[in-house]
Design a protein around this motif. Sequence first.
Motif, PDB file in Angstrom:
ATOM      1  N   TYR A   1     146.778 175.811  10.948  1.00 18.82           N
ATOM      2  CA  TYR A   1     144.731 175.228  11.349  1.00 18.82           C
ATOM      3  C   TYR A   1     144.479 176.582  12.360  1.00 18.82           C
ATOM      4  O   TYR A   1     143.252 177.391  12.056  1.00 18.82           O
ATOM      5  CB  TYR A   1     144.868 174.490  10.992  1.00 18.82           C
ATOM      6  CG  TYR A   1     145.178 173.892   9.780  1.00 18.82           C
ATOM      7  CD1 TYR A   1     144.565 174.030   8.800  1.00 18.82           C
ATOM      8  CD2 TYR A   1     146.127 173.257  10.252  1.00 18.82           C
ATOM      9  CE1 TYR A   1     144.845 173.228   7.773  1.00 18.82           C
ATOM     10  CE2 TYR A   1     146.401 172.268   8.810  1.00 18.82           C
ATOM     11  CZ  TYR A   1     145.839 172.138   7.600  1.00 18.82           C
ATOM     12  OH  TYR A   1     145.711 171.397   6.403  1.00 18.82           O
TER      13      TYR A   1
ATOM     14  N   LEU B   1     148.933 178.274  -2.832  1.00 15.34           N
ATOM     15  CA  LEU B   1     147.664 179.075  -2.444  1.00 15.34           C
ATOM     16  C   LEU B   1     147.137 179.370  -4.639  1.00 15.34           C
ATOM     17  O   LEU B   1     145.931 179.041  -4.323  1.00 15.34           O
ATOM     18  CB  LEU B   1     147.391 180.130  -1.702  1.00 15.34           C
ATOM     19  CG  LEU B   1     147.257 178.597  -0.304  1.00 15.34           C
ATOM     20  CD1 LEU B   1     146.678 179.332   0.757  1.00 15.34           C
ATOM     21  CD2 LEU B   1     146.691 177.507   0.029  1.00 15.34           C
TER      22      LEU B   1
ATOM     23  N   SER C   1     145.589 173.387  -2.393  1.00 15.29           N
ATOM     24  CA  SER C   1     144.919 173.275  -0.762  1.00 15.29           C
ATOM     25  C   SER C   1     146.022 173.335   0.452  1.00 15.29           C
ATOM     26  O   SER C   1     147.091 173.392  -0.480  1.00 15.29           O
ATOM     27  CB  SER C   1     144.389 171.587  -0.902  1.00 15.29           C
ATOM     28  OG  SER C   1     145.266 170.883  -0.805  1.00 15.29           O
ATOM     29  N   LYS C   2     145.491 174.008   0.702  1.00 19.31           N
ATOM     30  CA  LYS C   2     146.244 174.334   2.154  1.00 19.31           C
ATOM     31  C   LYS C   2     146.948 172.973   2.282  1.00 19.31           C
ATOM     32  O   LYS C   2     148.274 173.156   2.591  1.00 19.31           O
ATOM     33  CB  LYS C   2     145.131 175.167   3.333  1.00 19.31           C
ATOM     34  CG  LYS C   2     146.684 175.797   4.332  1.00 19.31           C
ATOM     35  CD  LYS C   2     144.797 176.530   5.347  1.00 19.31           C
ATOM     36  CE  LYS C   2     146.327 177.141   6.753  1.00 19.31           C
ATOM     37  NZ  LYS C   2     144.939 177.726   7.312  1.00 19.31           N
ATOM     38  N   TRP C   3     146.951 172.057   2.800  1.00 18.60           N
ATOM     39  CA  TRP C   3     147.834 170.265   3.224  1.00 18.60           C
ATOM     40  C   TRP C   3     148.266 170.879   2.290  1.00 18.60           C
ATOM     41  O   TRP C   3     149.892 169.722   2.482  1.00 18.60           O
ATOM     42  CB  TRP C   3     146.191 169.877   3.199  1.00 18.60           C
ATOM     43  CG  TRP C   3     146.885 168.410   3.401  1.00 18.60           C
ATOM     44  CD1 TRP C   3     147.291 167.229   2.688  1.00 18.60           C
ATOM     45  CD2 TRP C   3     148.379 167.674   4.518  1.00 18.60           C
ATOM     46  NE1 TRP C   3     147.944 166.062   3.280  1.00 18.60           N
ATOM     47  CE2 TRP C   3     148.829 167.283   4.450  1.00 18.60           C
ATOM     48  CE3 TRP C   3     148.535 168.526   5.279  1.00 18.60           C
ATOM     49  CZ2 TRP C   3     149.360 166.099   5.226  1.00 18.60           C
ATOM     50  CZ3 TRP C   3     149.466 168.281   6.676  1.00 18.60           C
ATOM     51  CH2 TRP C   3     149.904 166.954   6.231  1.00 18.60           C
ATOM     52  N   TYR C   4     148.092 170.661   0.605  1.00 18.88           N
ATOM     53  CA  TYR C   4     148.738 170.559  -0.582  1.00 18.88           C
ATOM     54  C   TYR C   4     150.310 171.393  -0.048  1.00 18.88           C
ATOM     55  O   TYR C   4     150.781 170.746  -0.562  1.00 18.88           O
ATOM     56  CB  TYR C   4     148.365 170.128  -1.319  1.00 18.88           C
ATOM     57  CG  TYR C   4     148.789 169.639  -3.052  1.00 18.88           C
ATOM     58  CD1 TYR C   4     149.113 168.303  -2.786  1.00 18.88           C
ATOM     59  CD2 TYR C   4     149.555 170.948  -3.363  1.00 18.88           C
ATOM     60  CE1 TYR C   4     149.912 168.208  -4.316  1.00 18.88           C
ATOM     61  CE2 TYR C   4     150.646 170.444  -4.606  1.00 18.88           C
ATOM     62  CZ  TYR C   4     150.992 168.884  -5.014  1.00 18.88           C
ATOM     63  OH  TYR C   4     151.798 169.020  -5.937  1.00 18.88           O
ATOM     64  N   SER C   5     149.683 172.268   0.150  1.00 18.68           N
ATOM     65  CA  SER C   5     151.248 173.732   0.437  1.00 18.68           C
ATOM     66  C   SER C   5     151.651 173.411   1.203  1.00 18.68           C
ATOM     67  O   SER C   5     152.671 173.745   0.827  1.00 18.68           O
ATOM     68  CB  SER C   5     150.512 175.197   0.033  1.00 18.68           C
ATOM     69  OG  SER C   5     149.956 175.523   1.322  1.00 18.68           O
TER      70      SER C   5
END
Length: 283
Positions: free
Chosen positions: A91, A169, A174-178
Amino acid sequence: MKTNELKQKIGFGILRLSALVILLILGTILYDIISKGIGVINWGFITEAPKQGMTAGGIWPAIVGTFLVTLITAAVAIPLGIFAAIYLNEYANQGKITRLIRMSIRNLAGVPSIVYGLFGLAFFVNILGLGTSVLSAGLTLGLMTLPVTITASEEALKAVPDAYRQGALALGASKWYSIRTNVLPHAIPGILTGTILGLARAAGETAPILFTGAAFFLPFLPKSLSSQFMALPYHLYIMATQHHDIAQVRPLAYGTALVLITLVLAMNLIAILLRFWLRKKKE
């Protein structure tokens, strides 16, 4: 023979010789400890409390105290270290500030443990009023282990190919899911290995717990996290250097050293087996 081949053979020869010297030194130390400590290892030595000014009895309170402190260390270092590594690698903007933070973390990993002990005494024991206790010692060791955990976790995250992130992505995740489903499962073996090795180091430290909660002679188990405790590394230090009759307790000191080394080696073995099992499961 070409010059490059000769240099290569000389280089490999030096590496092999260095490895052999290290193994011989390690083997000599282990042989000395095992040969002098195995004679006192029995069920009573493991399960009884020290008696008669630590000249008899066992090391059970020290084993329990070491276990409790290590649990608190893990509770502090593992979640904070992993989440800090995720933020820094996934991040944070990769600019000068992030590089400065990384450099500071690596510098903290090299700070002598006695400095962490003094900080724990000033902050946890005095300022926060936790006193000399299991909690103060565990929090101090947690801070000491945290830089190692962050560094190991971040290196494990960096080793995951970027295509894993981009693929998730591109499918709309989502970024957190990936990160949670594609990145962390592949980084977990490296994260666990670094974390357990850091905890193994913390379990063998003497200086941080010397100021924050370890007791010289306490032949009973800690009643709560605010109690003082005995620990294997401090117990060994006292018997080897500070006891009033060092010659009499020397076999007990070797036995304690053997138990401590066995616990540390067991933690390292757990790290190796976990890494192997997780890699097999991933494949």
